[in-house]
Design an enzyme around this catalytic site. Structure first.
Site, PDB file in Angstrom:
ATOM      1  N   ASP A 221     -10.366  22.085 170.441  1.00 31.71           N
ATOM      2  CA  ASP A 221      -9.941  22.649 169.083  1.00 31.71           C
ATOM      3  C   ASP A 221      -9.994  20.676 168.044  1.00 31.71           C
ATOM      4  O   ASP A 221      -9.282  20.838 166.631  1.00 31.71           O
ATOM      5  CB  ASP A 221      -9.428  23.683 168.004  1.00 31.71           C
ATOM      6  CG  ASP A 221      -8.094  23.529 167.996  1.00 31.71           C
ATOM      7  OD1 ASP A 221      -7.744  22.464 168.790  1.00 31.71           O
ATOM      8  OD2 ASP A 221      -7.492  23.590 167.111  1.00 31.71           O
TER       9      ASP A 221
ATOM     10  N   HIS B 229       2.433  18.021 170.805  1.00 36.72           N
ATOM     11  CA  HIS B 229       1.845  19.043 170.898  1.00 36.72           C
ATOM     12  C   HIS B 229       1.180  19.882 172.459  1.00 36.72           C
ATOM     13  O   HIS B 229       1.147  19.297 173.209  1.00 36.72           O
ATOM     14  CB  HIS B 229       1.105  20.652 169.946  1.00 36.72           C
ATOM     15  CG  HIS B 229       1.879  20.854 169.094  1.00 36.72           C
ATOM     16  ND1 HIS B 229       2.938  21.296 169.109  1.00 36.72           N
ATOM     17  CD2 HIS B 229       1.539  20.596 167.658  1.00 36.72           C
ATOM     18  CE1 HIS B 229       3.574  21.688 167.440  1.00 36.72           C
ATOM     19  NE2 HIS B 229       3.187  21.139 166.904  1.00 36.72           N
TER      20      HIS B 229
HETATM   21  C1  BDR Z   1      -0.898  23.804 168.404  1.00 34.91           C
HETATM   22  O1  BDR Z   1      -1.873  23.895 166.763  1.00 34.91           O
HETATM   23  C2  BDR Z   1      -3.189  22.524 166.712  1.00 34.91           C
HETATM   24  O2  BDR Z   1      -2.853  22.784 165.864  1.00 34.91           O
HETATM   25  C3  BDR Z   1      -2.375  21.367 167.474  1.00 34.91           C
HETATM   26  O3  BDR Z   1      -3.380  21.019 168.045  1.00 34.91           O
HETATM   27  C4  BDR Z   1      -2.018  22.295 168.717  1.00 34.91           C
HETATM   28  O4  BDR Z   1      -2.806  22.769 169.682  1.00 34.91           O
HETATM   29  C5  BDR Z   1       0.212  23.755 167.319  1.00 34.91           C
HETATM   30  O5  BDR Z   1       0.674  24.446 167.436  1.00 34.91           O
HETATM   31 CA    CA Z   2      -5.215  22.051 169.654  1.00 36.31          CA
END
Ligand code: BDR
Ligand code: CA
Length: 337
Positions: free
Chosen positions: A29, A260
């Protein structure tokens, strides 16, 4: 237990028999840290990115899909197909974008040219199924957004699980608080029903959640080194990351960002940098703790609580060599094109 040993043998067999890059589909995403993960995966000689599938999350699906196409153009990989995926979770409505984190365009409000390319005719779930079924045992799914597309693929074709090499998920929080809510991580919180399906299917899943990603802090100096790198991908990150960095510096009080989604890429490449536990997982779908991933940490107990009965073990990451992972992310993002 049998299933776990079976999958482990397949992975060892693959590694010893071939040095060919590992085939992956990235379900994503984008998303600033998604962009970093995609570029890192593309830069790795050990990964062969077969396609991107898109989902709602950091922004709506029409935006994340456009971003996926644009990111591949920037990386000079317009040969890689993009399949558009779900625009809403299995149950209820999309919770909405997070411009305070990823900007209004999902890429930290960096100015990017719209791609002239189109998505595949196949929607994401069919695209995933067909690629996996065409090369059973050899395709890994790297999911760094809400798990709706994987759930749709499983619902349409339950035999998918037996044909996937491995599923690596950035999402969840086993022993630490959430980030989207006090108890829920953003990707899981965006579609808890889908996540419960994915963690309960008969395939090998690795969960790279906040337990480890909140330990991997790419410093401001490292981000500056990436921004100063003379490649189109680093140039884009130089414009996309500052908004994301400001969010973390303001809300978490850190210098730099938590990486992340790129951490999940490194979990694929260097699994020995992580402490993993074989724990069956459930995802809370009710009430105020909706989105919480709950492990059964005592799977030696003969009286398995009903909610965890017949659930496969998930490799839940709880420890990480954060310096090593941060250095690996930086090395991939500063690699020459
Ligand atoms: C996840 O949530 C999204 O905001 C980031 O892309 C990552 O996949 C982190 O909690
Ligand atoms: Ca993500």
């Amino acid at each position: 237990m049998f299933a776990q040993g079976f999958f482990a043998e397949i992975r060892i067999y693959d590694k010893s028999m071939t040095s060919a890059p590992r085939k992956i589909i990235i379900d994503t995403d984008p998303g600033v840290d998604d962009a970093m993960a995609i570029f890192a995966a593309l830069a790795s000689q050990e990964l062969d990115v077969l396609g991107l599938t898109t989902v709602f999350g950091n922004a709506a699906t029409d935006i994340t899909t456009q971003n996926a196409l644009t990111l591949l153009d920037i990386a000079g990989r317009s040969d890689i197909p993009v399949a558009a995926g779900a625009a809403a979770p299995l149950v209820g409505d999309y919770l909405g974008p997070v411009p305070q984190v990823h900007g209004h365009n999902g890429l930290g409000d960096a100015q990017v040219a719209a791609s002239a390319r189109s998505v595949t005719e196949q929607p994401a779930a069919d695209f995933i199924y067909n690629l996996v079924a065409g090369d059973p045992g050899n395709v890994t799914l790297l999911a760094v957004g809400p798990l709706t597309n994987l759930a749709h693929a499983l619902q349409r074709c339950p035999d998918l699980a037996a044909m996937v090499d491995e599923v690596v998920v950035m999402g969840g929080n086993a022993l630490v608080p959430g980030n989207a809510t006090p108890v829920g991580e953003a990707n899981i919180n965006n579609d808890p029903e889908a996540a419960d399906l994915v963690f309960g299917a008969s395939w090998q899943v690795t969960m790279v959640g906040l337990d480890v990603t909140h330990q991997v802090n790419l410093s401001g100096a490292a981000l500056d080194r990436i921004a100063a790198t003379n490649t189109p991908t680093a140039h884009l990150l130089g414009h996309a990351v500052p908004h994301y960095r400001s969010f973390f510096e303001a809300t978490n009080g850190i210098d730099g960002i938590f990486v992340h989604d790129p951490t999940a890429v490194i979990a694929l490449l260097e699994p020995d940098a992580f402490v993993m536990n074989d724990w069956p997982l459930r995802v809370e779908t009710q009430s105020f703790s909706r989105g919480k991933t709950w492990p059964n940490m005592d799977n030696t107990d003969e009286a398995v609580p009903a909610a965890w009965q017949n659930r496969p073990p998930v490799k839940v990451c709880t420890g990480v060599d954060a310096e090593r992972v941060g250095a690996a992310v930086e090395a991939l993002l500063t690699a020459s094109a």
